[in-house]
Scaffold this active site. Sequence first.
Site, PDB file in Angstrom:
ATOM      1  N   ASP A 271     -12.592   4.130  -3.296  1.00 47.26           N
ATOM      2  CA  ASP A 271     -13.040   2.753  -3.494  1.00 47.26           C
ATOM      3  C   ASP A 271     -13.978   2.592  -4.680  1.00 47.26           C
ATOM      4  OD1 ASP A 271     -11.666   1.553  -1.384  1.00 47.26           O
ATOM      5  OD2 ASP A 271     -13.215   2.081   0.071  1.00 47.26           O
TER       6      ASP A 271
ATOM      7  N   ASP B 228       0.828  -1.206   0.000  1.00 51.31           N
ATOM      8  CA  ASP B 228       0.000   0.000   0.000  1.00 51.31           C
ATOM      9  C   ASP B 228       0.859   1.250   0.000  1.00 51.31           C
ATOM     10  OD1 ASP B 228      -3.067  -0.719   0.740  1.00 51.31           O
ATOM     11  OD2 ASP B 228      -1.745  -2.115   1.772  1.00 51.31           O
TER      12      ASP B 228
ATOM     13  N   GLU C  74      -5.533   7.060   0.366  1.00 54.14           N
ATOM     14  CA  GLU C  74      -5.949   6.340   1.565  1.00 54.14           C
ATOM     15  C   GLU C  74      -4.906   6.365   2.680  1.00 54.14           C
ATOM     16  OE1 GLU C  74      -8.058   2.188   2.901  1.00 54.14           O
ATOM     17  OE2 GLU C  74      -7.045   2.238   0.964  1.00 54.14           O
TER      18      GLU C  74
END
Length: 353
Positions: free
Chosen positions: A295, A47, A70
């Site tokens: 998302d 990530d 994020e």
Amino acid sequence: MSSPYSKELLVAQLAVQRASLLTRRVFLDSAKGTVSKSDASPVTIGDFGAQALIIAALRHNFPSDEIVAEEEGSKLREDAALADRIWELVKSTKLDDEKAETEVLGGAVKNKEHMIDLIDSGNSKGGRAGRIWAIDPIDGTKGFLRGGQYAVCLALMVDGDVKVGVLGCPNLPVDDAAPLSADAGAGSDEGRGVIFSAVLGQGATSRPLTSAGLAGGKSIAMKPVTELSAASFCESVEAGHSNQGDAAKIAEKLGITRPSVRMDSQAKYGSIARGAGDIYLRLPTSKTYQEKIWDHAAGDLIVREAGGQVTDVLGRRLDFGHGRTLAENKGVIAAPKAVHGQVLKVVQEVPGV
């Protein structure tokens, strides 16, 4: 003359491609370096590394654009060993195409401190004004950890409207005709890895994920559905992400007899956009939960450009201009335009949805 957003599309495709290659390296490593965020969801070195690479490309090409992402870098400032592992990945992940790497993406991240600063720069509050990029460096982290589907997601919003969307899906089959299944692409890496992309008003495409420059792309379209009873639908693996019980009731009302296909991430959007599946349902599990814009932004555009319609359960378009969340929306229904209204009607007949 270049088409609108042609530079943005190219940069986004190459940035997602490079980040997807990094995540694939981590995916194949049995020790994925899992830590926990404050919301207790797992996050991996993939990530952080993917977000750093994507933001580096955006900052090089569009330095004044805002970014909603994020991850944030505080954990890396506290954990030097973790930061070192991510830095080793980031500095060694490059495309084989030198022109794409240097001229388009702007080369490598400078150093570890620069990497953490880049990760931290995705802190825009979002909104309806100006150019804002939304990044989910690994959407479907639990799928990533369990060896399933995940996606590297990037979208450009201009004045709250999504204009460019790119999804990197390293574990989906390259073959657009491959049937939708929970274990799609399982096994060997051969034949896996897809980049989906779309620009508003210009259609949607898929292309193989490679380590070189962009492979040739081809147009994709949702499969025409004439009989809903023959349709297939997909939903989230995690029961906490979508009300699976209500989805089963909806499928029964529509006459759908096939079991739902459960997979993680925006790979679901890409799968139905290319006709491997037909309907994507994400039904509310609580009255207070708010979906994050990262998302859904890229997948929403790709499905719409492939001939689909995406709304919430009240029939409203997804509103990406409200901030970092879809605060004005409730759930998601994605389906071919011709049958979306029928699906929406049935969804609204289920008590509590």
